[in-house]
Design a protein around this motif. Structure first.
Motif, PDB file in Angstrom:
ATOM      1  N   ARG A  87       1.030  -1.254   0.046  1.00 27.65           N
ATOM      2  CA  ARG A  87      -0.008  -0.022  -0.092  1.00 27.65           C
ATOM      3  C   ARG A  87       0.846   1.176   0.021  1.00 27.65           C
ATOM      4  N   ASN A 114      -6.003  -0.358   6.589  1.00 26.43           N
ATOM      5  CA  ASN A 114      -6.047   0.589   5.955  1.00 26.43           C
ATOM      6  C   ASN A 114      -5.751   2.220   6.286  1.00 26.43           C
ATOM      7  N   LEU A 130      -3.681   7.930  -2.400  1.00 28.73           N
ATOM      8  CA  LEU A 130      -3.596   6.487  -2.183  1.00 28.73           C
ATOM      9  C   LEU A 130      -3.174   6.108  -3.736  1.00 28.73           C
ATOM     10  N   ASN A 135      -2.604  -0.607  -3.847  1.00 31.53           N
ATOM     11  CA  ASN A 135      -3.627  -0.083  -2.858  1.00 31.53           C
ATOM     12  C   ASN A 135      -4.183  -1.368  -2.278  1.00 31.53           C
ATOM     13  N   ASP A 136      -3.576  -2.410  -1.762  1.00 31.37           N
ATOM     14  CA  ASP A 136      -3.846  -3.566  -1.068  1.00 31.37           C
ATOM     15  C   ASP A 136      -4.209  -3.192   0.221  1.00 31.37           C
TER      16      ASP A 136
END
Length: 208
Positions: A87, A114, A130, A135-136
């Motif tokens: 991320r 997140n 992001l 963007n996991d």
């Protein structure tokens, strides 16, 4: 090291530092300058581990050049960017090509799953968008680095080139600092003594 890992797992922390790049440009082998990192120090560099790092991107990276990227990586080998659990948050440009002098950089992290990020330079918010590809979903509560090495001016892998520049007043906080707290630390570009300030978890004065 262990204390910082525990702090990461809370999902509520900040890193603050003053940075002066020698020539105002990212300077390592692949066009980036790493400001700080926490995690793997193993060799070879392809070893997989959880790590975080803050990187100034040069012309090889996504525009705008001179922006800061904050990465949270789970089990990611350095040479395989296709692996999951990565991320990346990206600021607007902070270090335009050729910019020299001292910059006050702050990254704040809030939340475990997140997390919400904020990136500041010289007391001003620079956004934290992001990445569209990396963007996991990540959960800081399960963050577990293979090594507890925290590094200033270098990435989490021992083979990475160190950043050419100077660092001062590097500090870690056990809270996501507010804009007013960051403005207070920046102090109109003059900096200040951090002794006695709330939520200060660690402070490295770098020879002052």
């Amino acid at each position: 090291g262990d204390t910082f890992q525990s702090l990461i797992q809370t999902g509520n922390f900040s890193v603050s530092m003053w940075v002066n790049l020698d020539d105002g440009q990212p300077d390592s082998a692949n066009g980036t300058s790493r400001l700080f990192s926490f995690g793997n120090s193993q060799t070879p560099a392809s070893s997989s581990t959880d790590n975080i790092q803050a990187v100034i991107e040069g012309p090889y990276g996504a525009s705008p050049y001179g922006h800061l990227e904050f990465m949270i990586q789970y089990g990611v080998a350095r040479w395989d960017l296709s692996l999951p659990d990565r991320r990346i948050y990206r600021s607007s440009s902070i270090f335009p090509n050729g910019a020299t002098g001292w910059y006050h950089i702050v990254v704040t992290v809030s939340g475990t799953t997140n997390p919400t990020l904020a990136i500041y330079a010289n007391g001003l918010s620079k956004g934290a968008t992001l990445d569209a590809t990396y963007n996991d979903t990540v959960n800081l509560a399960t963050f577990n680095a293979a090594s507890t090495n925290a590094r200033i001016g270098q990435g989490p892998f021992t083979s990475l080139v160190s950043t050419d520049g100077k660092f001062d007043d590097v500090s870690i906080w056990d809270t996501a600092l507010t804009s007013s707290q960051i403005s207070n630390i920046y102090n109109s570009g003059n900096g200040k003594t951090l002794n006695g300030l709330s939520n200060l978890a660690g402070w490295w004065r770098m020879g002052d």
